[in-house]
Design an enzyme around this catalytic site. Structure first.
Site: not given
Length: 260
Positions: A60, A187, A86, A38, A158, A154
């Site tokens: 990342v 979420v 993730n 992270d 995905k 986005y």
């Protein structure tokens, strides 16, 4: 009593908040050694210490840093058994295709899709050497169905995660490596809370379509990741694992009056 991830080493990107943090805690509770990648140098070392794991500052989108993350996991704990790729972003300048500029498009693609490619590429050699492993890539329910509240880059990123995951899952199935996509519905994470704060109407439009009438909690998604990481899912690969409260299969959300 041993946990279902006892003896495994799990690498988690984006592990300092939201789904990643909940999963790091779940993995540790199930007996895994956790390595968190992270950018959060303030909370990362503290979280890793609490879980008996390790933290590596990781961009990342940087191939060298991603390779160093997985090399650290191998050198520190002896294996790379699980990769939960993730890390992701959903910035406000990623909107309708009519409003989203090329810089916003590219930034989201780099973090959400290219990073998954880099993480899979870095993890696979260790798993091939071991003859086993589980890779879980975070996608989204918007990769399965169209979203009225558009985030064009986005959504496209995905969808790319789903396609890449299917190919890898098929390609490496006979090598003992399983590769699956996790497709959460909305979420209750800092990303969604930020959306509530900046655009309550847009957030409310999402909630109204969830048959369960609420957003998922990060711990509920972490339970699904733990299952995919464990040997309990030994015959599951190249799949889109939906955890969305029924959203992707709903035409309309039932009203209380429907039950009278």
């Amino acid at each position: 009593m041993s946990g279902k991830l006892e003896g495994k080493v799990g690498v988690i990107t984006g592990g300092c908040s939201g789904i990643g943090l909940a999963t790091a805690r779940k993995f540790a509770a199930e007996g895994a050694k956790v390595v968190i990648g992270d950018l959060d140098e303030v909370n990362g070392p503290r979280i890793a210490a609490e879980l008996g794991g390790s933290f590596i500052k990781t961009n990342v989108t940087d191939e060298a840093e991603v390779e160093a993350l997985f090399a650290h996991a191998k050198a520190t704990f002896g294996s790379v058994d699980v990769a939960f790729n993730n890390a992701g972003i959903s910035p406000p300048d990623d909107d309708s295709i009519l409003k989203t500029g090329i810089d916003a498009w590219r930034r989201v693609q780099e973090v959400n899709l290219t990073s998954v490619y880099l993480c899979c590429k870095a993890a696979l050699p260790y798993m091939l050497e071991q003859g086993k492993g589980s890779i879980i890539n975070t996608a989204s329910f918007v990769a399965i169905m169209g979203a009225a509240t558009s985030q064009i880059s986005y959504t496209a990123s995905k969808g790319g995660v789903l396609a890449m995951t299917r190919e890898l899952g098929v390609q490496f199935a006979q090598k003992g490596i399983r590769v699956n996509s996790l497709c959460p519905g909305p979420v209750n994470t800092p990303l969604l809370q930020e959306l509530f704060a900046t655009d309550p109407e847009r957030a409310a439009r999402r909630l109204i379509h969830v048959p369960m009438g609420r957003f998922a909690e990060p711990e509920e998604i972490a339970n699904a990741v733990s299952f995919l990481a464990s040997d309990e899912s030994s015959f599951i690969t190249a799949t889109d694992f939906l955890v969305d409260g029924g959203l992707s299969n709903a035409y309309v959300t039932p009203l209380d009056a429907d039950f009278d």
